[in-house]
Design an enzyme around this catalytic site. Structure first.
Site, PDB file in Angstrom:
ATOM      1  N   TRP A 152       0.980  -1.328   0.000  1.00 43.20           N
ATOM      2  CA  TRP A 152       0.038  -0.149  -0.070  1.00 43.20           C
ATOM      3  C   TRP A 152       0.917   1.353  -0.096  1.00 43.20           C
ATOM      4  O   TRP A 152       1.838   1.415   0.553  1.00 43.20           O
ATOM      5  CB  TRP A 152      -0.907  -0.039   1.256  1.00 43.20           C
ATOM      6  CG  TRP A 152      -1.253   1.263   1.484  1.00 43.20           C
ATOM      7  CD1 TRP A 152      -0.988   2.111   2.293  1.00 43.20           C
ATOM      8  CD2 TRP A 152      -2.664   1.689   1.055  1.00 43.20           C
ATOM      9  NE1 TRP A 152      -1.823   3.482   2.378  1.00 43.20           N
ATOM     10  CE2 TRP A 152      -2.901   2.961   1.652  1.00 43.20           C
ATOM     11  CE3 TRP A 152      -3.919   1.334   0.724  1.00 43.20           C
ATOM     12  CZ2 TRP A 152      -4.092   3.707   1.795  1.00 43.20           C
ATOM     13  CZ3 TRP A 152      -4.951   1.941   0.446  1.00 43.20           C
ATOM     14  CH2 TRP A 152      -5.240   3.248   0.965  1.00 43.20           C
ATOM     15  N   MET A 153       0.424   2.236  -0.378  1.00 44.30           N
ATOM     16  CA  MET A 153       1.028   3.662  -0.907  1.00 44.30           C
ATOM     17  C   MET A 153       0.068   4.631  -0.503  1.00 44.30           C
ATOM     18  O   MET A 153      -0.948   4.595  -1.101  1.00 44.30           O
ATOM     19  CB  MET A 153       1.873   3.871  -1.967  1.00 44.30           C
ATOM     20  CG  MET A 153       2.208   5.182  -2.083  1.00 44.30           C
ATOM     21  SD  MET A 153       3.309   5.461  -3.279  1.00 44.30           S
ATOM     22  CE  MET A 153       2.241   5.812  -4.826  1.00 44.30           C
TER      23      MET A 153
ATOM     24  N   ASP B   8       0.228   9.050   0.898  1.00 45.34           N
ATOM     25  CA  ASP B   8       0.718  10.393   0.283  1.00 45.34           C
ATOM     26  C   ASP B   8       2.136  10.477   0.121  1.00 45.34           C
ATOM     27  O   ASP B   8       3.113   9.447   0.728  1.00 45.34           O
ATOM     28  CB  ASP B   8       0.841  11.333   1.728  1.00 45.34           C
ATOM     29  CG  ASP B   8      -0.394  11.263   2.477  1.00 45.34           C
ATOM     30  OD1 ASP B   8      -1.350  10.876   2.378  1.00 45.34           O
ATOM     31  OD2 ASP B   8      -0.395  11.748   3.894  1.00 45.34           O
TER      32      ASP B   8
ATOM     33  N   PHE C   5       4.380   8.768   9.960  1.00 51.38           N
ATOM     34  CA  PHE C   5       3.336   9.559   9.271  1.00 51.38           C
ATOM     35  C   PHE C   5       4.042  10.718   8.120  1.00 51.38           C
ATOM     36  O   PHE C   5       5.268  10.722   8.252  1.00 51.38           O
ATOM     37  CB  PHE C   5       2.226  10.337   9.930  1.00 51.38           C
ATOM     38  CG  PHE C   5       0.994   9.318  10.417  1.00 51.38           C
ATOM     39  CD1 PHE C   5       1.250   7.943  10.422  1.00 51.38           C
ATOM     40  CD2 PHE C   5       0.051   9.942  10.862  1.00 51.38           C
ATOM     41  CE1 PHE C   5       0.375   7.064  10.686  1.00 51.38           C
ATOM     42  CE2 PHE C   5      -1.105   9.020  11.074  1.00 51.38           C
ATOM     43  CZ  PHE C   5      -1.091   7.594  11.084  1.00 51.38           C
TER      44      PHE C   5
ATOM     45  N   ARG D  38      -0.247  16.947  12.771  1.00 52.57           N
ATOM     46  CA  ARG D  38       0.656  16.190  11.862  1.00 52.57           C
ATOM     47  C   ARG D  38       0.818  16.842  10.500  1.00 52.57           C
ATOM     48  O   ARG D  38       0.649  17.844  10.188  1.00 52.57           O
ATOM     49  CB  ARG D  38      -0.368  14.924  11.540  1.00 52.57           C
ATOM     50  CG  ARG D  38      -1.414  14.721  10.870  1.00 52.57           C
ATOM     51  CD  ARG D  38      -1.995  13.360  10.709  1.00 52.57           C
ATOM     52  NE  ARG D  38      -3.345  13.534  10.068  1.00 52.57           N
ATOM     53  CZ  ARG D  38      -4.303  13.474  10.838  1.00 52.57           C
ATOM     54  NH1 ARG D  38      -4.398  13.367  11.815  1.00 52.57           N
ATOM     55  NH2 ARG D  38      -5.683  13.395   9.898  1.00 52.57           N
TER      56      ARG D  38
ATOM     57  N   GLU E 145      -5.102  18.446   6.467  1.00 55.50           N
ATOM     58  CA  GLU E 145      -3.927  17.432   6.719  1.00 55.50           C
ATOM     59  C   GLU E 145      -2.839  18.032   5.549  1.00 55.50           C
ATOM     60  O   GLU E 145      -2.866  18.918   4.866  1.00 55.50           O
ATOM     61  CB  GLU E 145      -4.162  16.156   6.138  1.00 55.50           C
ATOM     62  CG  GLU E 145      -5.227  15.372   6.836  1.00 55.50           C
ATOM     63  CD  GLU E 145      -5.596  13.714   6.547  1.00 55.50           C
ATOM     64  OE1 GLU E 145      -5.461  13.228   7.479  1.00 55.50           O
ATOM     65  OE2 GLU E 145      -5.795  13.697   5.433  1.00 55.50           O
TER      66      GLU E 145
ATOM     67  N   TRP F  58      -9.357   8.661  -0.582  1.00 57.01           N
ATOM     68  CA  TRP F  58      -9.517   7.657   0.820  1.00 57.01           C
ATOM     69  C   TRP F  58     -10.952   7.138   0.643  1.00 57.01           C
ATOM     70  O   TRP F  58     -11.077   6.100   1.366  1.00 57.01           O
ATOM     71  CB  TRP F  58      -9.501   8.692   2.092  1.00 57.01           C
ATOM     72  CG  TRP F  58      -8.079   9.013   2.454  1.00 57.01           C
ATOM     73  CD1 TRP F  58      -7.313   9.933   2.618  1.00 57.01           C
ATOM     74  CD2 TRP F  58      -7.101   8.073   3.159  1.00 57.01           C
ATOM     75  NE1 TRP F  58      -6.168   9.973   2.956  1.00 57.01           N
ATOM     76  CE2 TRP F  58      -5.978   8.571   3.241  1.00 57.01           C
ATOM     77  CE3 TRP F  58      -7.311   6.668   3.159  1.00 57.01           C
ATOM     78  CZ2 TRP F  58      -4.828   7.853   3.917  1.00 57.01           C
ATOM     79  CZ3 TRP F  58      -6.189   5.825   3.726  1.00 57.01           C
ATOM     80  CH2 TRP F  58      -4.854   6.710   4.068  1.00 57.01           C
TER      81      TRP F  58
HETATM   82  C1  FRU Z   1      -3.219  12.073   4.560  1.00 57.45           C
HETATM   83  C2  FRU Z   1      -2.708  11.330   6.011  1.00 57.45           C
HETATM   84  C3  FRU Z   1      -1.845  12.191   6.765  1.00 57.45           C
HETATM   85  C4  FRU Z   1      -0.993  11.189   7.516  1.00 57.45           C
HETATM   86  C5  FRU Z   1      -0.902  10.003   6.488  1.00 57.45           C
HETATM   87  C6  FRU Z   1      -1.016   8.810   7.305  1.00 57.45           C
HETATM   88  O1  FRU Z   1      -3.505  11.074   3.731  1.00 57.45           O
HETATM   89  O2  FRU Z   1      -3.966  11.157   6.779  1.00 57.45           O
HETATM   90  O3  FRU Z   1      -2.501  13.307   7.409  1.00 57.45           O
HETATM   91  O4  FRU Z   1       0.262  11.636   7.834  1.00 57.45           O
HETATM   92  O5  FRU Z   1      -2.197  10.245   5.699  1.00 57.45           O
HETATM   93  O6  FRU Z   1      -0.552   7.654   6.380  1.00 57.45           O
END
Ligand code: FRU
Length: 613
Positions: free
Chosen positions: A151-152, A154, A210, A270, A324, A414
């Site tokens: 999985w990938m 961000d 993250f 984050r 984010e 998402w």
């Molecule tokens: C965005 C996110 C970020 C977080 C990462 C976790 O898609 O929710 O805020 O750092 O994905 O994988």
């Protein structure tokens, strides 16, 4: 490819369990069941990998890897219960010569149904010297970055140094759904061909890794050496804190700073994104105050001590989801020479077509505070970077050459990213884009994202090259390249003339199609993927997306990139963009061009096959 690996590939393709040939499942592996949901796996053999069988629909098992009696790491793997979808490798090479035991806890509630010892995973684990990453996916793009496997999400931590574009990404090395966040790493010299590297930053006691950013510390402000690569990322444990790591080998390996975390807050925050503010001689960092739906700005002299200066966003812009992955940079407005700041602010959900999307604000930043421009009515407008469904978590490369501001996104959403019909890997990045600013007919400044110049070099000799024709009611058909599953770039200009709309339809023999419509009066371009191929894996996938065309002369020039499972449409040098995934059961073979309500002029239509290296 060896026999063992052929066995794995075949089991995936047939969706059936085929025991790997050449190795008894239990060779070098001792399984001891301790109760309904706890099993010890003792590794007695001496191989590079233990191959873990995964069943995607299963719950995660928690695995502690115990080396000489101490926990080295904890991972979560959807160990197979009734059938093996694929295998993931756990690299044992760093434990050579040590005692390795895996303490596996499967979910409690399954003991109500049956004991974990009945699961197929225990017999199907095996040791191997190799892990075959040969592509098994027909939808894997040819000129977009994808992880080799797993999985990938961000893209993050990207920097440019010595002619090399470094791309890090949110990666799960142990499955094709989100888990075990690790910074994967690839690099490229041309933003098109990517080479995969070993994982760059792995989870530690503070949590999984993250998103974040990297920078080159040319003045050694942090004390890790001149030109050290410094990464800041979110450690996601029980809470989210911000951590620092540094690299003295151009981002190949990172050392974790023992003073972590460098920023703590009492609420979820984050995705730290930093840059050197040369005017004020300080580091500036933007942090997403996710649930508060705002961005926080910090400054620092040394990348370790951070001081909160201000916040931006409460009640402003789109607020339909968490905020984010920020980015903040300065650009010059095309044709005016004016300098403006852009604040990228990814939100999920709450995008214009559902799920995740990137909004941005144009304004000014004085080193401490961001102030957004207002529109004619005095309100701060919500602006979207991409009017497709599949461009999220977009951020830019730091230290890019020639004053470039090069962006890349995660080409998914998402809403359904974990359900798309690929299994060896999940998700690609978007094509790289160059950010710019322009003044639109409404007098406001907007951000453009044009295809990066490197993409033009991918063109092979045009298969179709048509100077000019008049499009009318009857569709005019052009054949798309057949080579390499039809990957291509289509370029054309449309002049509305008397027509009400111009239709561009991509279709295949199976009757699947993507319908694009330039509505000349409304100044919009729409993209309908409801019949584009496989769409039923999620109710959120079939969709029509619509972008304003930001023109008032009824003329647009398009560049459309098709790469097996994606269509990216760039209009008027990136003034409008739509990125959408598609999963046709066979490649699109035809482009049909027609006009409604009168004729339109089509100029310089070219269809370029794409060179694959
Ligand atoms: C965005 C996110 C970020 C977080 C990462 C976790 O898609 O929710 O805020 O750092 O994905 O994988």
């Amino acid at each position: 490819m060896n026999l063992i690996q052929l066995g794995i590939g075949a089991s995936v393709m047939l969706g059936a369990l085929i025991a790997p040939q050449g190795a008894m499942a239990s060779d070098g592996i001792k399984v001891e069941h301790l109760g309904s949901n706890n099993t010890l796996i003792r590794i007695t053999g001496d191989s590079r990998y233990i191959m873990l069988p995964v069943q995607e629909s299963n719950d995660d098992a928690g695995i502690s890897i115990i080396v000489d009696g101490n926990i080295d790491r904890n991972i979560n793997v959807r160990l197979a219960k009734s059938k093996v979808d694929y295998y993931v490798p756990l690299d044992l090479s760093k434990y050579k010569g040590h005692d390795v035991v895996m303490n596996v806890v499967t979910v409690q509630n399954r003991s109500n149904i049956r004991e974990a010892k009945d699961d197929v995973c225990w017999n199907d684990m095996y040791l191997s010297e190799n892990f075959d990453t040969t592509n098994r996916e027909k939808y894997r793009p040819a000129f977009h970055h994808t992880p080799l496997y797993g999985w990938m999400n961000d893209p993050n931590g990207m920097f440019y140094k010595d002619g090399v574009w470094h791309l890090y990404y949110q990666w799960n090395p142990f499955g094709s759904k989100w888990q075990n966040m690790t910074w994967g790493h690839s690099h490229s010299k041309d933003l098109v061909t990517w080479e995969h590297e070993q994982a760059a930053i792995e989870p530690n006691g503070l949590g999984t890794v993250f998103s974040g950013s990297s920078t080159i510390d040319t003045e050694n402000t942090a004390g890790f050496g001149k030109d050290a690569v410094i990464a800041l990322y979110t450690s996601a444990g029980v809470s989210q804190t911000q951590s620092l790591a540094h690299s003295s080998d151009n981002g190949q390996t990172f050392e974790i700073y023992p003073g972590n975390p460098v920023i703590t807050l009492d609420s979820e925050a984050r995705d730290p994104n930093m840059f050197w503010d040369a005017e004020n001689k300080q580091w500036v960092l933007t942090l997403a105050h996710a649930l508060d739906r705002e961005m926080l700005f910090f400054t620092s002299p040394d990348l370790k001590e951070w001081n909160l200066q201000s916040s931006f966003g409460k009640g402003i812009g789109a607020q339909g989801g968490v905020w984010e992955c920020p980015d903040l940079f300065k650009l010059t407005v095309d044709g005016t020479g004016q300098e403006k700041w852009v604040l990228l602010c990814n939100i999920n959900p709450g995008g214009p077509f559902g799920g995740s999307a990137t909004q941005y604000f144009i304004g000014d930043f004085d080193g401490k505070t961001f102030k957004a421009d207002t529109d004619n009515s005095g309100k701060i407008p919500t602006k979207w970077m991409d009017f497709g469904k599949d461009n999220y978590a977009t951020v830019s490369w730091s230290d890019a050459p020639d004053n470039r501001r090069t962006l890349i996104g995660w080409m998914s959403n998402w809403q359904y990213a974990a359900e798309v019909p690929t299994i060896q890997y999940r998700s690609a990045n978007t094509l790289p884009r160059e950010a710019g600013l322009f003044v639109a007919p409404d007098g406001q400044i907007y951000m453009s994202s044009a295809p990066s110049p490197e993409l033009t070099a991918m063109r092979n000799k045009a298969l179709v090259s048509n100077k000019s024709f008049s499009a009318g009611k009857k569709p005019r058909n052009f054949t798309l390249p057949a080579a390499n599953s039809g990957i291509c770039e289509i370029a054309l200009e449309i002049e509305g003339k008397k027509a009400e709309a111009v239709n561009l339809v991509l279709s295949n023999k199976a009757g699947e199609s993507v319908a694009m419509k330039y509505d000349i009066k409304a100044h919009t371009l729409s993209f309908d993927r409801c019949k584009s191929g496989i769409v039923d894996f999620s109710q959120d996938f079939p969709a029509v997306t619509v972008t304003p065309t930001f023109e008032n002369d009824n003329k647009i020039a398009l560049r459309i990139f098709i790469d097996k499972s994606s269509v990216e449409v760039f209009g008027n040098d990136g003034k409008f963009v739509m990125t959408n995934l598609v999963f046709p059961t066979s490649p699109y073979t035809t482009l049909s061009v027609s006009a409604d309500g009168g004729s339109a002029r089509i100029g310089n239509l070219s269809i370029f096959p794409i060179k694959v290296k």
